[in-house]
Write an enzyme that holds these catalytic residues in place. Structure first.
Site, PDB file in Angstrom:
ATOM      1  N   TYR A  30      -2.085  -0.280  10.844  1.00 51.11           N
ATOM      2  CA  TYR A  30      -2.243  -0.650   9.441  1.00 51.11           C
ATOM      3  C   TYR A  30      -1.007  -0.245   8.653  1.00 51.11           C
ATOM      4  O   TYR A  30      -0.463  -1.044   7.870  1.00 51.11           O
ATOM      5  CB  TYR A  30      -3.490  -0.005   8.833  1.00 51.11           C
ATOM      6  CG  TYR A  30      -3.594  -0.251   7.345  1.00 51.11           C
ATOM      7  CD1 TYR A  30      -3.890  -1.519   6.860  1.00 51.11           C
ATOM      8  CD2 TYR A  30      -3.363   0.771   6.427  1.00 51.11           C
ATOM      9  CE1 TYR A  30      -3.952  -1.771   5.491  1.00 51.11           C
ATOM     10  CE2 TYR A  30      -3.427   0.533   5.059  1.00 51.11           C
ATOM     11  CZ  TYR A  30      -3.719  -0.732   4.599  1.00 51.11           C
ATOM     12  OH  TYR A  30      -3.767  -0.971   3.247  1.00 51.11           O
ATOM     13  N   SER A  48       0.852  -1.189   0.000  1.00 48.26           N
ATOM     14  CA  SER A  48       0.000   0.000   0.000  1.00 48.26           C
ATOM     15  C   SER A  48       0.883   1.233   0.000  1.00 48.26           C
ATOM     16  O   SER A  48       2.047   1.180   0.419  1.00 48.26           O
ATOM     17  CB  SER A  48      -0.889   0.014   1.250  1.00 48.26           C
ATOM     18  OG  SER A  48      -1.545   1.258   1.411  1.00 48.26           O
ATOM     19  N   GLY A 105      -2.651   3.320  -4.018  1.00 47.04           N
ATOM     20  CA  GLY A 105      -3.284   4.363  -3.236  1.00 47.04           C
ATOM     21  C   GLY A 105      -4.744   3.992  -3.043  1.00 47.04           C
ATOM     22  O   GLY A 105      -5.065   2.836  -2.770  1.00 47.04           O
TER      23      GLY A 105
END
Length: 255
Positions: free
Chosen positions: A156, A143, A187
């Site tokens: 996270y 991510s 994203g």
């Protein structure tokens, strides 16, 4: 199975990115192993792929957080399914969006167990098959949060930083065997991601994607396709991909 076609394994394939990737890889000519916890959803994906392509699908319902289940389902695959050339470690999630001091430990453990330990369990189980073939390509779904920490993202973001580090480590450890490793760092992607993060609060989840065009699971699938279509001597180690309207984890152009 008549032909020992190249096999691709996609975890977390019941929806979103995983489902889109499985479909795209099938259209590329791979037979597909799909995994996930929701058996009915897996069967729907299997039926969709087999009805729209000539490829075959093996659906395995289990939880990547449980190493015993991983070994039971992936440790002794039928011979015709051992020719795995592509592993997509997609299973992952965000749970909660609170300051660290207000965080829910259950959410923390769920993210750590899925995003880090699940990825490790699956990779350790499948890596020997790639090593035996002296080829293969592992895609880890990281991510932009693996590059940038944002407020209330704490655990996270930490798990996705771990995916970034593990991807680099895998690349080094598997280098002698000619195995490619790519860390894909999306994203904003409109999937069930925000719905899961906000514990099924649909109104809150929908606001995440308001005012701009986010990425889709199909977009990420096309990134994987592009990486797979490169010459054998080329490896995209990292793919950081965002919507045009997103410049960082916090900067968006919204209408």
């Amino acid at each position: 199975m008549e032909k020992k076609s190249a096999v691709a394994l996609v975890t977390g394939a019941t929806s979103g990115i995983g489902k889109a990737v499985a479909i795209e890889l099938a259209h590329m000519g791979y037979n597909i192993i799909i995994t996930g916890r929701r058996k009915e959803r897996l069967e729907e994906v299997k039926e969709s792929i087999e009805s729209s392509t000539t490829q075959q699908v093996l659906a395995l319902a289990f939880d990547v957080r449980n190493n015993n289940e991983v070994l039971e389902n992936l440790g002794q695959l039928p011979e015709d399914w051992e020719g795995i050339e592509v592993l997509v470690n997609n299973a992952g999630l965000a749970a909660g969006l609170e300051p660290l001091q207000d965080g829910d430990v259950t959410d923390w453990e769920r993210m750590i167990d899925t995003n880090i330990k699940g990825l490790l369990y699956v990779t350790k189980t499948i890596a020997p098959l790639l090593i035996k073939q002296q080829k293969g390509h592992i895609f880890n779904l990281g991510s932009i949060a693996g590059r940038e920490v944002y407020p209330c993202g704490n655990v996270y973001c930490a798990t996705k930083h771990a995916v970034y580090a593990l991807s680099k480590g895998m690349r080094m450890d598997l280098l002698p065997y000619g195995i490619k490793v790519t860390d894909i760092e999306p994203g904003a992607v409109e999937t069930e991601f925000s719905l899961v993060r906000f514990h099924n609060d649909a109104s809150r989840a929908e606001k995440v994607y308001e005012g701009y065009t986010p990425l889709t699971g199909k977009d990420i699938a096309l990134c994987i396709k592009a990486a797979l279509e490169l010459p054998p001597h080329v490896c995209l180690n990292e793919i950081l991909v965002t919507p045009v309207a997103q410049a960082s984890s916090r900067d968006f152009l919204k209408k």
